[in-house]
Design a protein around this motif. Structure first.
Motif, PDB file in Angstrom:
ATOM      1  N   VAL A 327     -34.320   7.565   6.833  1.00 47.38           N
ATOM      2  CA  VAL A 327     -33.654   8.740   6.256  1.00 47.38           C
ATOM      3  C   VAL A 327     -34.589   9.946   6.239  1.00 47.38           C
ATOM      4  CG1 VAL A 327     -32.441   9.652   4.234  1.00 47.38           C
ATOM      5  CG2 VAL A 327     -32.208   7.238   4.838  1.00 47.38           C
ATOM      6  N   TYR A 328     -35.857   9.725   5.911  1.00 49.98           N
ATOM      7  CA  TYR A 328     -36.815  10.825   5.820  1.00 49.98           C
ATOM      8  C   TYR A 328     -36.896  11.607   7.130  1.00 49.98           C
ATOM      9  CZ  TYR A 328     -41.278  13.272   5.438  1.00 49.98           C
ATOM     10  OH  TYR A 328     -42.244  14.244   5.441  1.00 49.98           O
ATOM     11  N   ALA A 329     -37.026  10.900   8.244  1.00 57.31           N
ATOM     12  CA  ALA A 329     -37.178  11.556   9.545  1.00 57.31           C
ATOM     13  C   ALA A 329     -35.908  12.299   9.938  1.00 57.31           C
ATOM     14  CB  ALA A 329     -37.533  10.522  10.614  1.00 57.31           C
ATOM     15  N   VAL A 330     -34.744  11.747   9.632  1.00 52.37           N
ATOM     16  CA  VAL A 330     -33.485  12.390  10.002  1.00 52.37           C
ATOM     17  C   VAL A 330     -33.298  13.685   9.216  1.00 52.37           C
ATOM     18  CG1 VAL A 330     -30.966  12.152  10.002  1.00 52.37           C
ATOM     19  CG2 VAL A 330     -32.412  10.219  10.696  1.00 52.37           C
ATOM     20  N   ILE A 331     -33.586  13.653   7.920  1.00 49.50           N
ATOM     21  CA  ILE A 331     -33.468  14.863   7.099  1.00 49.50           C
ATOM     22  C   ILE A 331     -34.453  15.925   7.580  1.00 49.50           C
ATOM     23  CG2 ILE A 331     -33.834  15.803   4.783  1.00 49.50           C
ATOM     24  CD1 ILE A 331     -32.698  13.232   3.650  1.00 49.50           C
ATOM     25  N   GLN A 332     -35.660  15.520   7.926  1.00 53.11           N
ATOM     26  CA  GLN A 332     -36.648  16.452   8.457  1.00 53.11           C
ATOM     27  C   GLN A 332     -36.151  17.099   9.754  1.00 53.11           C
ATOM     28  OE1 GLN A 332     -40.420  14.699   9.795  1.00 53.11           O
ATOM     29  NE2 GLN A 332     -41.481  16.167   8.468  1.00 53.11           N
ATOM     30  N   LEU A 333     -35.500  16.309  10.597  1.00 53.76           N
ATOM     31  CA  LEU A 333     -34.935  16.829  11.836  1.00 53.76           C
ATOM     32  C   LEU A 333     -33.827  17.838  11.560  1.00 53.76           C
ATOM     33  CD1 LEU A 333     -34.575  16.755  14.945  1.00 53.76           C
ATOM     34  CD2 LEU A 333     -33.008  14.821  14.591  1.00 53.76           C
ATOM     35  N   LEU A 334     -32.970  17.553  10.584  1.00 55.22           N
ATOM     36  CA  LEU A 334     -31.857  18.447  10.263  1.00 55.22           C
ATOM     37  C   LEU A 334     -32.353  19.785   9.720  1.00 55.22           C
ATOM     38  CD1 LEU A 334     -29.324  15.930   8.665  1.00 55.22           C
ATOM     39  CD2 LEU A 334     -29.153  17.059  10.892  1.00 55.22           C
ATOM     40  N   PHE A 335     -33.422  19.775   8.938  1.00 53.17           N
ATOM     41  CA  PHE A 335     -34.007  21.031   8.470  1.00 53.17           C
ATOM     42  C   PHE A 335     -34.514  21.862   9.653  1.00 53.17           C
ATOM     43  CE2 PHE A 335     -35.235  18.968   4.179  1.00 53.17           C
ATOM     44  CZ  PHE A 335     -33.974  19.246   3.679  1.00 53.17           C
ATOM     45  N   SER A 336     -35.143  21.207  10.591  1.00 60.91           N
ATOM     46  CA  SER A 336     -35.686  21.913  11.759  1.00 60.91           C
ATOM     47  C   SER A 336     -34.561  22.503  12.612  1.00 60.91           C
ATOM     48  CB  SER A 336     -36.540  20.953  12.598  1.00 60.91           C
ATOM     49  OG  SER A 336     -37.618  20.442  11.849  1.00 60.91           O
ATOM     50  N   ILE A 337     -33.480  21.742  12.778  1.00 60.08           N
ATOM     51  CA  ILE A 337     -32.331  22.247  13.547  1.00 60.08           C
ATOM     52  C   ILE A 337     -31.709  23.455  12.852  1.00 60.08           C
ATOM     53  CG2 ILE A 337     -29.995  21.691  14.327  1.00 60.08           C
ATOM     54  CD1 ILE A 337     -30.938  18.837  14.807  1.00 60.08           C
ATOM     55  N   LYS A 338     -31.582  23.380  11.540  1.00 59.15           N
ATOM     56  CA  LYS A 338     -31.018  24.508  10.789  1.00 59.15           C
ATOM     57  C   LYS A 338     -31.857  25.764  10.973  1.00 59.15           C
ATOM     58  CE  LYS A 338     -31.210  24.354   6.232  1.00 59.15           C
ATOM     59  NZ  LYS A 338     -30.838  24.016   4.824  1.00 59.15           N
ATOM     60  N   LEU A 339     -33.168  25.617  10.924  1.00 60.29           N
ATOM     61  CA  LEU A 339     -34.051  26.766  11.110  1.00 60.29           C
ATOM     62  C   LEU A 339     -33.937  27.310  12.525  1.00 60.29           C
ATOM     63  CD1 LEU A 339     -36.294  28.645  10.145  1.00 60.29           C
ATOM     64  CD2 LEU A 339     -37.948  26.869  10.754  1.00 60.29           C
ATOM     65  N   ALA A 340     -33.933  26.449  13.522  1.00 65.37           N
ATOM     66  CA  ALA A 340     -33.866  26.885  14.919  1.00 65.37           C
ATOM     67  C   ALA A 340     -32.557  27.617  15.219  1.00 65.37           C
ATOM     68  CB  ALA A 340     -34.018  25.682  15.851  1.00 65.37           C
ATOM     69  N   LEU A 341     -31.440  27.084  14.753  1.00 67.08           N
ATOM     70  CA  LEU A 341     -30.148  27.727  14.995  1.00 67.08           C
ATOM     71  C   LEU A 341     -30.060  29.090  14.310  1.00 67.08           C
ATOM     72  CD1 LEU A 341     -27.645  24.724  14.644  1.00 67.08           C
ATOM     73  CD2 LEU A 341     -28.293  25.929  16.737  1.00 67.08           C
ATOM     74  N   SER A 342     -30.593  29.174  13.092  1.00 64.56           N
ATOM     75  CA  SER A 342     -30.542  30.437  12.344  1.00 64.56           C
ATOM     76  C   SER A 342     -31.397  31.510  13.004  1.00 64.56           C
ATOM     77  CB  SER A 342     -31.000  30.204  10.896  1.00 64.56           C
ATOM     78  OG  SER A 342     -30.196  29.242  10.261  1.00 64.56           O
ATOM     79  N   LEU A 343     -32.576  31.127  13.465  1.00 60.94           N
ATOM     80  CA  LEU A 343     -33.437  32.094  14.159  1.00 60.94           C
ATOM     81  C   LEU A 343     -32.789  32.553  15.467  1.00 60.94           C
ATOM     82  CD1 LEU A 343     -36.953  30.475  13.602  1.00 60.94           C
ATOM     83  CD2 LEU A 343     -36.106  32.620  12.615  1.00 60.94           C
ATOM     84  N   PHE A 344     -32.182  31.621  16.180  1.00 60.12           N
ATOM     85  CA  PHE A 344     -31.502  31.969  17.425  1.00 60.12           C
ATOM     86  C   PHE A 344     -30.375  32.962  17.169  1.00 60.12           C
ATOM     87  CE2 PHE A 344     -27.974  31.136  20.402  1.00 60.12           C
ATOM     88  CZ  PHE A 344     -28.600  31.463  21.596  1.00 60.12           C
ATOM     89  N   MET A 345     -29.589  32.726  16.129  1.00 60.21           N
ATOM     90  CA  MET A 345     -28.482  33.634  15.804  1.00 60.21           C
ATOM     91  C   MET A 345     -28.996  34.992  15.350  1.00 60.21           C
ATOM     92  SD  MET A 345     -25.154  33.410  15.921  1.00 60.21           S
ATOM     93  CE  MET A 345     -24.864  35.085  16.464  1.00 60.21           C
ATOM     94  N   PHE A 346     -30.099  34.999  14.631  1.00 59.12           N
ATOM     95  CA  PHE A 346     -30.686  36.257  14.177  1.00 59.12           C
ATOM     96  C   PHE A 346     -31.060  37.147  15.361  1.00 59.12           C
ATOM     97  CE2 PHE A 346     -34.675  38.565  13.289  1.00 59.12           C
ATOM     98  CZ  PHE A 346     -34.222  39.439  12.305  1.00 59.12           C
TER      99      PHE A 346
END
Length: 501
Positions: A327-346
């Motif tokens: 679970v730890y690794a998956v949640i860490q991955l989801l945080f990274s995806i959220k950051l990457a998508l938000s920066l891309f949209m910005f």
């Protein structure tokens, strides 16, 4: 024998998921429409709104640990007889089901109170919020606690969580239908729709809880005992290391304050709850002001529905990843995806309609997807608390309630901070308008043009997930209940090893 036992477990998982379904059909409607209803339809004034949210913030923060304490305080004390210990796991689950059978219908009744005006808007706002959140807390607390009480192994907990996600996905269908009947000018159809949902959930909670209790009785009559996967183990490891004490609330709080994994998780969860509710509360605003006439009302309805449905469907995939990577690794991955998508949209800006559609929906998907996994983490915190404090029984409701003490205020802060930031970004105060919450106000000086308002909404859309993701990645890196530490906790909980290597 084994196949019958598996069928009985499967039925328990089914009823566990069904209760998540009845909660979801109501709560998604609440999240999506209650702020807009009071601001745009009931015309609540700014002062009453802030007072109501402040009262709700206090109540919302403390009702979780309060209800958890009332539910589990007797389990903090060591049992005097081993025979009492052997039955206590069964009693815990039965008490949880009784609580769900009574509080689930009351949740449905409190849900109805939102949609029919019966008093001054400010009074109705605070009474409805506190009543609804009180019963929602009781339902969510006992349902979540069952995850830790019914199962110890990660495999069995994942099965329960998978069934819960599957039924929650079906429950999200209420969002698809709601948008087609939602009209601020005429709420008649919407009120009928909400009344039908409430009656359906009322009956559903009673039936599901009763059937689950009957399944447990049938299991006992067949003389099937719960193994350590279902938390009715023999208590051969009940004797604590060191002197036995009878802890009170002060002792429990002191113990919890020394659990650094609990503290780091609570900080991360506070931000997560804030982001989830921010997305839900301001989804109609982003949809109307950023997409506007570029999409039809039917597509808007579809986009809202998908944003509520997809997190549950995706969670089935995320749970499979959890089995493989943790679970730890998956949640860490989801945080990274959220950051990457938000920066891309910005960097892409607000002018690409299809990218906006994709981002608005995916932002909710990955944020809500993370939320769906957090109960697994809290269940691990329950195990850690059980082991390091040598408890006779796991105090699941207390731990789940305590995690909400500092995290659920994010639910109240989301609309308050969102409205404040919207005012800063756009120069527009939604309480100064007699029109709907997402209307564009253009003053005579032209200082608040539609394009400026749209840009302000876009800034709000991307700034929040960027900031949330950055802080969450930093905080989550401090969480250590994974890998070797988690394996040691699990081995101690199941009685195979009590030494930390």
């Amino acid at each position: 024998m084994m196949s019958l036992r598996c069928r009985l477990k499967g039925r328990v998982e089914f009823y566990y998921g069904a209760m998540a379904f009845f909660q979801t059909v109501l709560h998604n409607i609440f999240l999506l429409y209650h702020v807009d209803l009071f601001v745009s339809v009931y015309k609540i004034d700014k002062m009453s709104f802030w007072i109501g949210e402040t009262i709700f913030l206090i109540w919302n923060s403390f009702n979780d640990p309060l209800f958890g304490w009332l539910s589990d305080k007797q389990y903090l004390s060591p049992s005097k007889k081993n025979s009492e210990n052997s039955n206590s796991a069964l009693e815990i689950v039965t008490n949880r089901l009784n609580a769900l059978m009574y509080n689930g219908p009351l949740l449905a009744v409190s849900f109805i109170l939102f949609w029919f005006p019966w008093g001054f808007p400010g009074l109705q706002f605070v009474v409805c919020l506190c009543l609804y959140d009180g019963f929602l807390t009781l339902v969510d607390l006992h349902h979540s606690s069952l995850l830790a009480d019914l199962a110890v192994s990660a495999k069995e907990r994942t099965k329960l969580n998978t069934m819960s996600s599957l039924f929650s996905a079906f429950g999200s269908a209420s969002v698809f239908f709601s948008y087609s009947v939602w009209s601020k000018e005429n709420l008649h159809s919407f009120r009928i729709f909400c009344s039908c949902l409430a009656v359906f959930a009322f009956v559903g909670f009673v039936v599901a809880a009763n059937l689950m209790k009957q399944e447990r009785k049938r299991t006992l009559k067949k003389s099937f005992s719960y193994d350590d996967s279902w938390s009715n183990r023999s208590d051969e490891y009940d004797d604590p290391v060191g002197p036995s004490v009878k802890p009170g609330i002060g002792t429990f709080v002191s113990q919890l304050g020394k659990q650094y994994n609990f503290i780091w998780f609570t900080i991360m969860n506070l931000i997560q709850v804030f982001h989830c509710h921010f997305n839900s509360n301001f989804f109609p605003l982003f949809l109307e002001n950023l997409l506007g006439n570029s999409v039809s009302s039917s597509f808007g309805s579809f986009l809202i529905g998908i944003s509520f449905l997809a997190p549950h469907v995706n969670n089935l995939f995320f749970l499979e990843l959890c089995k493989r990577y943790g679970v730890y690794a998956v949640i860490q991955l989801l945080f990274s995806i959220k950051l990457a998508l938000s920066l891309f949209m910005f960097f892409m800006g607000p002018n690409n309609m299809w990218l906006l559609c994709l981002f608005i929906a995916s932002n909710r998907v990955f944020t809500e997807g993370t939320c769906k996994l957090l109960n697994l983490v809290i269940s691990d915190l329950v195990d850690e608390d059980y082991v390091i404090h040598n408890r006779k029984k796991a105090v699941s409701a207390l731990i789940f309630g305590s995690t909400a003490l500092l995290s659920k205020p994010g639910q109240t802060l989301a609309p308050l901070v969102g409205i404040w930031l919207l005012s800063i970004q756009t120069g527009h105060d939604i309480f100064q308008t007699s029109d709907k919450i997402v209307s564009l106000q253009v003053d005579e000086a032209g200082q608040n043009s539609p394009e400026q308002y749209r840009q302000g909404c876009f800034n709000l859309l991307v700034y929040i997930p960027i900031l949330c993701a950055i802080v969450q990645i930093a905080v989550w890196s401090q969480f250590k209940l994974h890998g070797h530490r988690l394996r040691w906790v699990k081995s101690c909980r199941t009685g195979t090893d009590h030494s930390l290597i």
